[in-house]
Write an enzyme that holds these catalytic residues in place. Structure first.
Site, PDB file in Angstrom:
ATOM      1  N   SER A  13       0.837  -1.196   0.000  1.00  0.00           N
ATOM      2  CA  SER A  13       0.000   0.000   0.000  1.00  0.00           C
ATOM      3  C   SER A  13       0.882   1.260   0.000  1.00  0.00           C
ATOM      4  O   SER A  13       1.733   1.384  -0.882  1.00  0.00           O
ATOM      5  CB  SER A  13      -0.974  -0.035   1.169  1.00  0.00           C
ATOM      6  OG  SER A  13      -2.013   0.906   0.961  1.00  0.00           O
ATOM      7  N   ASP A  68      -9.197  -3.656  -4.858  1.00  0.00           N
ATOM      8  CA  ASP A  68      -8.519  -2.807  -3.877  1.00  0.00           C
ATOM      9  C   ASP A  68      -8.505  -1.372  -4.408  1.00  0.00           C
ATOM     10  O   ASP A  68      -8.093  -1.122  -5.539  1.00  0.00           O
ATOM     11  CB  ASP A  68      -7.096  -3.322  -3.654  1.00  0.00           C
ATOM     12  CG  ASP A  68      -6.338  -2.575  -2.586  1.00  0.00           C
ATOM     13  OD1 ASP A  68      -6.909  -1.664  -1.945  1.00  0.00           O
ATOM     14  OD2 ASP A  68      -5.156  -2.902  -2.377  1.00  0.00           O
TER      15      ASP A  68
END
Length: 85
Positions: A13, A68
């Site tokens: 991330s 995502d």
């Protein structure tokens, strides 16, 4: 730094975005980055940066899940691009 050492940069991330920028900086400074692996990293720059990353870090793996949200930000419509994988 050990003259024989090679660097593997990994992040998830936001850490993936940071791992990418760190790998680029270390590659430019030491030339010892072997691979870059990111998981769910957001886009960090435009097409010129993506091309430069491809040139300087030819062995990179960018892994995402299509549902995502993070890898889809910031939007391509705003000029952001992922580095190649």
């Amino acid at each position: 730094m050990d003259p024989q050492a090679e660097i593997l940069s990994i992040g998830h991330s936001l850490g993936g975005a940071m791992a990418t920028l760190t790998a680029l900086e270390l590659q430019l400074k030491y030339g010892k980055v072997r691979e870059l692996h990111t998981f769910g990293a957001p886009r960090i720059g435009n097409e010129k940066l993506a091309s430069f990353l491809k040139l300087k870090l030819p062995v990179s793996y960018r892994i995402i899940h299509y549902r995502d949200l993070a890898p889809h930000l910031p939007f391509e419509a705003n000029g952001y691009r992922h580095h190649p994988h």
